[in-house]
Design a protein around this motif. Structure first.
Motif, PDB file in Angstrom:
ATOM      1  N   ALA A  34      13.927 -16.379  44.442  1.00 38.18           N
ATOM      2  CA  ALA A  34      14.069 -17.637  44.380  1.00 38.18           C
ATOM      3  C   ALA A  34      14.594 -18.392  43.216  1.00 38.18           C
ATOM      4  O   ALA A  34      15.337 -19.275  43.314  1.00 38.18           O
ATOM      5  N   MET A  35      14.273 -17.800  42.119  1.00 36.16           N
ATOM      6  CA  MET A  35      14.951 -18.325  40.666  1.00 36.16           C
ATOM      7  C   MET A  35      16.355 -18.043  40.769  1.00 36.16           C
ATOM      8  O   MET A  35      17.161 -19.196  40.444  1.00 36.16           O
ATOM      9  N   HIS A  36      16.850 -17.029  41.340  1.00 35.88           N
ATOM     10  CA  HIS A  36      18.331 -16.852  41.556  1.00 35.88           C
ATOM     11  C   HIS A  36      18.986 -17.584  42.479  1.00 35.88           C
ATOM     12  O   HIS A  36      20.151 -18.365  42.152  1.00 35.88           O
ATOM     13  N   LYS A  37      18.252 -18.158  43.504  1.00 38.72           N
ATOM     14  CA  LYS A  37      18.765 -19.129  44.235  1.00 38.72           C
ATOM     15  C   LYS A  37      19.000 -20.543  43.641  1.00 38.72           C
ATOM     16  O   LYS A  37      19.960 -21.176  43.993  1.00 38.72           O
ATOM     17  N   PHE A  42      19.941 -13.845  35.408  1.00 36.90           N
ATOM     18  CA  PHE A  42      19.217 -12.832  34.923  1.00 36.90           C
ATOM     19  C   PHE A  42      20.289 -11.614  34.405  1.00 36.90           C
ATOM     20  O   PHE A  42      21.546 -11.684  34.702  1.00 36.90           O
ATOM     21  N   PHE A  43      19.929 -10.607  33.677  1.00 39.88           N
ATOM     22  CA  PHE A  43      20.739  -9.877  32.839  1.00 39.88           C
ATOM     23  C   PHE A  43      20.189  -8.604  32.983  1.00 39.88           C
ATOM     24  O   PHE A  43      18.999  -8.403  32.846  1.00 39.88           O
ATOM     25  N   LEU A  44      20.973  -7.538  33.109  1.00 38.42           N
ATOM     26  CA  LEU A  44      20.298  -6.095  33.053  1.00 38.42           C
ATOM     27  C   LEU A  44      20.635  -5.558  31.876  1.00 38.42           C
ATOM     28  O   LEU A  44      22.005  -5.230  31.357  1.00 38.42           O
ATOM     29  N   SER A  45      19.840  -5.372  30.773  1.00 42.69           N
ATOM     30  CA  SER A  45      19.751  -4.465  29.341  1.00 42.69           C
ATOM     31  C   SER A  45      20.580  -2.929  29.581  1.00 42.69           C
ATOM     32  O   SER A  45      20.382  -2.373  30.820  1.00 42.69           O
ATOM     33  N   THR A  52      15.760 -12.651  31.458  1.00 41.26           N
ATOM     34  CA  THR A  52      15.890 -13.929  31.704  1.00 41.26           C
ATOM     35  C   THR A  52      15.694 -14.756  30.363  1.00 41.26           C
ATOM     36  O   THR A  52      14.824 -14.391  29.771  1.00 41.26           O
ATOM     37  N   ASN A  53      16.298 -15.925  30.585  1.00 38.93           N
ATOM     38  CA  ASN A  53      15.862 -16.792  29.457  1.00 38.93           C
ATOM     39  C   ASN A  53      14.445 -17.491  29.547  1.00 38.93           C
ATOM     40  O   ASN A  53      13.804 -17.789  28.400  1.00 38.93           O
ATOM     41  N   LEU A  54      14.094 -17.791  30.687  1.00 33.38           N
ATOM     42  CA  LEU A  54      12.736 -18.209  30.982  1.00 33.38           C
ATOM     43  C   LEU A  54      12.177 -18.006  32.382  1.00 33.38           C
ATOM     44  O   LEU A  54      12.999 -17.744  33.122  1.00 33.38           O
ATOM     45  N   VAL A  55      10.790 -18.015  32.682  1.00 33.13           N
ATOM     46  CA  VAL A  55      10.277 -18.277  34.042  1.00 33.13           C
ATOM     47  C   VAL A  55       9.451 -19.394  34.256  1.00 33.13           C
ATOM     48  O   VAL A  55       8.297 -19.567  33.654  1.00 33.13           O
ATOM     49  N   PRO A  56      10.070 -20.490  34.882  1.00 32.47           N
ATOM     50  CA  PRO A  56       9.388 -21.418  34.956  1.00 32.47           C
ATOM     51  C   PRO A  56       7.947 -21.361  35.724  1.00 32.47           C
ATOM     52  O   PRO A  56       7.882 -20.610  36.695  1.00 32.47           O
ATOM     53  N   ALA A  57       6.763 -21.844  35.761  1.00 32.18           N
ATOM     54  CA  ALA A  57       5.392 -21.570  36.281  1.00 32.18           C
ATOM     55  C   ALA A  57       5.612 -21.609  37.682  1.00 32.18           C
ATOM     56  O   ALA A  57       4.738 -20.852  38.408  1.00 32.18           O
ATOM     57  N   GLU A  58       6.589 -22.451  38.151  1.00 32.14           N
ATOM     58  CA  GLU A  58       6.621 -22.560  39.890  1.00 32.14           C
ATOM     59  C   GLU A  58       6.835 -21.158  40.368  1.00 32.14           C
ATOM     60  O   GLU A  58       6.849 -20.975  41.582  1.00 32.14           O
ATOM     61  N   PHE A  59       7.536 -20.194  39.477  1.00 33.96           N
ATOM     62  CA  PHE A  59       8.113 -18.967  39.978  1.00 33.96           C
ATOM     63  C   PHE A  59       7.158 -17.862  39.962  1.00 33.96           C
ATOM     64  O   PHE A  59       7.589 -16.707  39.927  1.00 33.96           O
ATOM     65  N   ILE A  60       6.019 -18.375  39.284  1.00 35.82           N
ATOM     66  CA  ILE A  60       4.899 -17.038  38.939  1.00 35.82           C
ATOM     67  C   ILE A  60       3.621 -17.121  39.840  1.00 35.82           C
ATOM     68  O   ILE A  60       3.126 -18.012  40.171  1.00 35.82           O
ATOM     69  N   GLU A  61       3.295 -15.576  40.019  1.00 33.01           N
ATOM     70  CA  GLU A  61       2.165 -15.434  41.076  1.00 33.01           C
ATOM     71  C   GLU A  61       1.308 -14.659  40.021  1.00 33.01           C
ATOM     72  O   GLU A  61       1.942 -13.331  39.413  1.00 33.01           O
ATOM     73  N   PHE A  62       0.123 -14.665  40.136  1.00 32.68           N
ATOM     74  CA  PHE A  62      -0.750 -13.882  39.305  1.00 32.68           C
ATOM     75  C   PHE A  62      -1.575 -12.673  40.281  1.00 32.68           C
ATOM     76  O   PHE A  62      -1.872 -13.302  41.383  1.00 32.68           O
ATOM     77  N   GLU A  63      -1.719 -11.729  39.920  1.00 31.51           N
ATOM     78  CA  GLU A  63      -1.983 -10.715  40.676  1.00 31.51           C
ATOM     79  C   GLU A  63      -3.270  -9.942  39.828  1.00 31.51           C
ATOM     80  O   GLU A  63      -2.877  -9.281  38.831  1.00 31.51           O
TER      81      GLU A  63
END
Length: 65
Positions: A34-37, A42-45, A52-63
């Protein structure tokens, strides 16, 4: 902290292993597709870690493990 990017694991087992280095891991699932869309980059080291530079809360799920 001196990190410049958010470090992401591509699978649950790797996330658990890396997270266990500092005690009981807390796994947050990132909706990277969803973030990519929405044009987040994103970068592969060289060592295979996704960054990635940041992850907004809307894209995070807690497990809860």
């Amino acid at each position: 902290m001196s990190r410049q990017h958010v470090h992401l694991s591509s699978d649950l087992e790797t996330a658990k292993k890396v997270g266990s280095r500092r005690g009981k891991p807390i796994i947050l699932t990132v909706q990277s597709g969803a973030m990519h869309k929405k044009k987040y980059e994103f970068f592969l080291s060289e060592n295979g870690v996704w960054l990635t530079n940041l992850v907004p809360a809307e894209f995070i799920e807690f497990e809860d493990l």
